[in-house]
Design a protein around this motif. Sequence first.
Motif, PDB file in Angstrom:
ATOM      1  N   UNK A  60     145.277  28.090 -22.542  1.00  0.00           N
ATOM      2  CA  UNK A  60     145.727  29.464 -22.343  1.00  0.00           C
ATOM      3  C   UNK A  60     147.345  29.598 -23.013  1.00  0.00           C
ATOM      4  N   UNK A  61     147.306  30.559 -23.658  1.00  0.00           N
ATOM      5  CA  UNK A  61     148.669  30.888 -24.435  1.00  0.00           C
ATOM      6  C   UNK A  61     149.066  32.369 -24.332  1.00  0.00           C
ATOM      7  N   UNK A  63     150.596  35.739 -23.745  1.00  0.00           N
ATOM      8  CA  UNK A  63     152.243  36.345 -23.799  1.00  0.00           C
ATOM      9  C   UNK A  63     152.339  37.688 -23.577  1.00  0.00           C
ATOM     10  N   UNK A 141     155.718  28.144 -27.415  1.00  0.00           N
ATOM     11  CA  UNK A 141     156.398  29.591 -26.867  1.00  0.00           C
ATOM     12  C   UNK A 141     156.150  29.498 -25.358  1.00  0.00           C
ATOM     13  N   UNK A 335     147.064  39.548 -30.577  1.00  0.00           N
ATOM     14  CA  UNK A 335     146.712  38.007 -30.000  1.00  0.00           C
ATOM     15  C   UNK A 335     147.131  37.608 -28.923  1.00  0.00           C
ATOM     16  N   UNK A 336     146.773  36.610 -28.432  1.00  0.00           N
ATOM     17  CA  UNK A 336     147.479  35.789 -27.145  1.00  0.00           C
ATOM     18  C   UNK A 336     147.215  36.669 -25.938  1.00  0.00           C
ATOM     19  N   UNK A 338     144.849  35.643 -23.760  1.00  0.00           N
ATOM     20  CA  UNK A 338     144.695  34.773 -22.924  1.00  0.00           C
ATOM     21  C   UNK A 338     144.885  33.334 -23.200  1.00  0.00           C
TER      22      UNK A 338
END
Lengths: 338, 338
Positions: A60-61, A63, A141, A335-336, A338
């Motif tokens: 999971x990334x 943002x 991040x 993007x990102x 999830x």
Amino acid sequence: MSTNENELILLAHGDGGLLTHQLLEKYFLPGFSNELLDELSDASVFSMQEGRLAVSTDSFVVDPIFFPGGNIGKLAVCGTVNDIAVSGARPLYLTASFILEEGLPLGELARIVASMSDTAVKAGVKIIAGDTKVVGRGQADKIFITTTGIGLLPPQVNLGYRRLKPGDKVLVNGSLGNHGLAILLQRETLGLDSKVESDCAPLNLIIEKLLKRFKSIKIMRDLTRGGLATNAKEIAQSARVDIWLDEQSLPVDDSVRGVTELLGLDPLYLANEGKFLIAAAADEAADLLDFMKKDSLGENSRLIGEVRAGSGNVYLKTALGGTRKINMLASAPLPRIC
Amino acid sequence: MSTNENELILLAHGDGGLLTHQLLEKYFLPGFSNELLDELSDASVFSMQEGRLAVSTDSFVVDPIFFPGGNIGKLAVCGTVNDIAVSGARPLYLTASFILEEGLPLGELARIVASMSDTAVKAGVKIIAGDTKVVGRGQADKIFITTTGIGLLPPQVNLGYRRLKPGDKVLVNGSLGNHGLAILLQRETLGLDSKVESDCAPLNLIIEKLLKRFKSIKIMRDLTRGGLATNAKEIAQSARVDIWLDEQSLPVDDSVRGVTELLGLDPLYLANEGKFLIAAAADEAADLLDFMKKDSLGENSRLIGEVRAGSGNVYLKTALGGTRKINMLASAPLPRIC
């Protein structure tokens, strides 16, 4: 968990030495404590009865890491719990591995851990193993979390694309696109005053109830990356059938519909984190829908389409009476998520 | 696996749409193919006999991602396989989750996947589930990999700190500090012409042989972050014994000794990725040592110390006849060694 909001993650929190131990003892163990994790051994050992296990992993990334309706920790628990649940298995154990950026406020980590702990309790799963790495500023991040889930598949459960037959009905447990749009609205400075919240929720308890009662459930799938459209297309291809969706039946919240129309987005392709598609025999579909609607995670359930003989296509019967062929997501609006 | 070295990872490779599918089909599936992974379902399902399972997870963020003796992929397989193995369990399955930075050359990803595949075959484990996320440039450092391992603990194996008794002998399967130093020499431009290679290797097969033959093995531990010193200290504290190490018996390669003396580093605190500590009853220790030396991963095995009654301390009998108290690593010479 007592924390000083001003303390920051240091590189040394990840080197396996003294600060790593302090991080464990002050942050992770109080939040996740159970008899397996507390052993702090290289591997957690537990007994299992003979049977079929289901295993799934996700990184999971997302943002931003905090968003309306949840945060990256809640998402990391829900996402993997749901992947196990839609396979028909009862999720029992999770592992959680953290990659932290130097400078992350420990107060934020504490809130994320607390949220993971709450969600794990709600879902009835234990976090039994973990790891923490720290990388320098600008090398990650803030925080990435990878969870792996282990579940036990009850002997009588037998889901699979091969079971899909023309005439089967397709249902969904509620409104589409909320998670993806909530993240997008946080990320982009669009000047929109929106109340859209992520639908992030653990689905295992409602799914367990459905599987106990309805033997004709053939497959389930959580509608995350790529949304309903991409997931329906994957199902159709795997099962070598066509799926026909009825646009007028698709549940989309007014708040989501308004903003997506304004932005030219399609809720069919937006990610959800508390929604699943279910396909079941036609003769049980009405009872299934009624039963789903009685659960707080299924109040807005709808019968949205049906399976037909075909070769892996998904079609949308539009509100205007036309037919649109649905393809996989070719490029995401952002993007990102999830 | 045919790849174009010039192709780069794009954000869209991680959005769950078309490019994600192409990445799977062109890179991950050819490398990791097995009947469980190839299903591409939300969760991998497999049958297990009744018994005790061992589960472990680790994130790998090593910098640089390619180094003498291995790369981040080989490390991600070895690290988790070894954590399972030292618990006494036979590792069977791995999951692998990738966080990729936009711009990573696909050729590098292909080399990493090939190395993971080779190492998994060598260790006899299957990679049964995975995930890929992509983050923007500068939001991660090239590639992070999280692996989770599942192993089966044979009924007769019973390792545990509680079994350690004064008089037990402590052994190690070879020279110390190679991995940590190999990474450090790659990272720092020290102008040293060194041939130090990482010792990164899967230890499960040698450990399985040892456990079958020697019933008096009480604990094992892989000597990763924090090195022999930190791990010995953790064991002593958990078992509430003292551990006495004999400096003259510690195996350190000449190439490692030379460079560490020059740089003022202590091989006792440097990470290893193919070394484990083993404690066993004194009466079997000599046979155990002989047996270990016959394995290619134990040629430089040594008896390095013993367990004494105490309260969690580690002491080093120095080459000069003195005694030095050993503490946990307080700050590492550099981060991101694994």
